[in-house]
Design a protein around this motif. Structure first.
Motif, mmCIF file in Angstrom:
data_model
loop_
_atom_site.group_PDB
_atom_site.id
_atom_site.type_symbol
_atom_site.label_atom_id
_atom_site.label_comp_id
_atom_site.label_asym_id
_atom_site.label_seq_id
_atom_site.Cartn_x
_atom_site.Cartn_y
_atom_site.Cartn_z
ATOM 1 N N LEU A 7 0.464 -1.280 -0.031
ATOM 2 C CA LEU A 7 0.265 0.195 -0.325
ATOM 3 C C LEU A 7 1.143 0.950 -0.357
ATOM 4 C CD1 LEU A 7 -2.560 1.010 0.174
ATOM 5 C CD2 LEU A 7 -3.482 1.225 2.197
ATOM 6 N N ILE A 8 1.778 1.419 0.695
ATOM 7 C CA ILE A 8 2.961 2.551 0.682
ATOM 8 C C ILE A 8 4.251 2.186 -0.275
ATOM 9 C CG2 ILE A 8 4.653 3.269 1.895
ATOM 10 C CD1 ILE A 8 4.112 2.071 4.681
ATOM 11 N N LEU A 10 2.479 1.682 -2.981
ATOM 12 C CA LEU A 10 2.152 2.174 -4.322
ATOM 13 C C LEU A 10 0.816 3.113 -4.309
ATOM 14 C CD1 LEU A 10 -0.462 0.696 -6.417
ATOM 15 C CD2 LEU A 10 -2.047 0.409 -5.294
ATOM 16 N N LEU A 11 1.577 3.649 -3.046
ATOM 17 C CA LEU A 11 0.741 5.040 -2.591
ATOM 18 C C LEU A 11 2.355 6.257 -3.466
ATOM 19 C CD1 LEU A 11 -0.582 5.426 0.833
ATOM 20 C CD2 LEU A 11 -1.846 5.437 -1.711
ATOM 21 N N ALA A 12 3.186 5.885 -3.001
ATOM 22 C CA ALA A 12 4.641 6.346 -3.404
ATOM 23 C C ALA A 12 4.300 6.990 -5.014
ATOM 24 C CB ALA A 12 5.931 5.745 -2.796
ATOM 25 N N GLY A 14 1.471 6.292 -6.863
ATOM 26 C CA GLY A 14 0.344 7.260 -7.076
ATOM 27 C C GLY A 14 1.184 9.038 -7.147
ATOM 28 N N ALA A 15 2.044 9.279 -5.266
ATOM 29 C CA ALA A 15 1.997 10.958 -6.260
ATOM 30 C C ALA A 15 3.365 11.069 -6.977
ATOM 31 C CB ALA A 15 2.632 10.673 -4.328
ATOM 32 N N TYR A 18 1.918 11.803 -10.312
ATOM 33 C CA TYR A 18 0.794 13.012 -9.880
ATOM 34 C C TYR A 18 1.792 13.450 -10.137
ATOM 35 C CZ TYR A 18 -1.483 17.115 -8.228
ATOM 36 O OH TYR A 18 -2.087 18.094 -8.226
#
Length: 193
Positions: A7-8, A10-12, A14-15, A18
């Motif tokens: 999850l971390i 995946l969030l990284a 995504g960031a 962006y």
């Protein structure tokens, strides 16, 4: 633990995606908006230049304010000189009759699609007005009329009025003038053209 780490990551991802998207999109948005706004300001300055030329045809000089420009153009007439062959001397190309014909300046301006009531307003300017000046000067031993109408990029660029956007365009300076004419010489060219 494995799911938290995924999850971390995946969030990284995504960031970072962006940030990459934003870094590509921002200069494109800036250039698109700059071109759009500069085109609108250039068209308005062209209309003002046309009005100043008509004003000069009527009065012999340029207007020093938008109030006098609008007043003269809404009330006076434009002189046109009609040249025709003299009927008493048919075929003689050296004999002509010159007749002055007057046409309503307001009608001519309206037919060009120019609105005198909003002539001073800078497009995208949130109430900003163009600066206008005129005078006479001696140029090459001749007394001539000169005029200048201008605005600054920061007056119409909105959120892009910051100097930080110069990193996307080396020629961009929010304090740079967009203008036509020059108070130091008799020209009517625009610096955006």
């Amino acid at each position: 633990m494995k799911y938290a780490l995924n999850l971390i990551i995946l969030l990284a991802i995504g960031a970072l995606a962006y940030l990459l998207y934003y870094n590509i999109k921002e200069p494109i948005d800036f250039r698109t908006e700059k071109d759009l706004r500069l085109r609108a300001v250039g068209e308005k300055l062209s209309d003002i230049r046309t009005c100043q030329e008509i004003y000069r045809d009527i009065t012999g000089r340029f207007a020093n304010s938008f109030d006098s420009l609008s007043l003269v153009l809404s009330r006076d007439s434009i002189p046109f000189e009609k040249v025709s062959e003299d009927p008493d001397f048919p075929g003689d190309e050296s004999k002509f009759i010159y007749t002055t014909i007057y046409s309503s300046a307001k009608d001519s301006i309206e037919n060009m699609g120019i609105d005198l009531s909003s002539l001073a307003d800078v497009p995208y300017g949130d109430g900003s007005k163009f600066a206008i000046a005129s005078d006479t000067m001696t140029y090459q031993k001749t007394l001539v009329s000169v005029t200048e109408t201008s605005t600054r990029f920061k007056d119409f660029m909105g959120i892009y009025a910051s100097p930080r956007y110069a990193k996307f365009d080396n020629t961009y300076d929010p304090n740079k003038m967009v203008k036509f004419g020059d108070m130091g010489k008799p020209v009517l060219t625009g610096n955006w053209e």
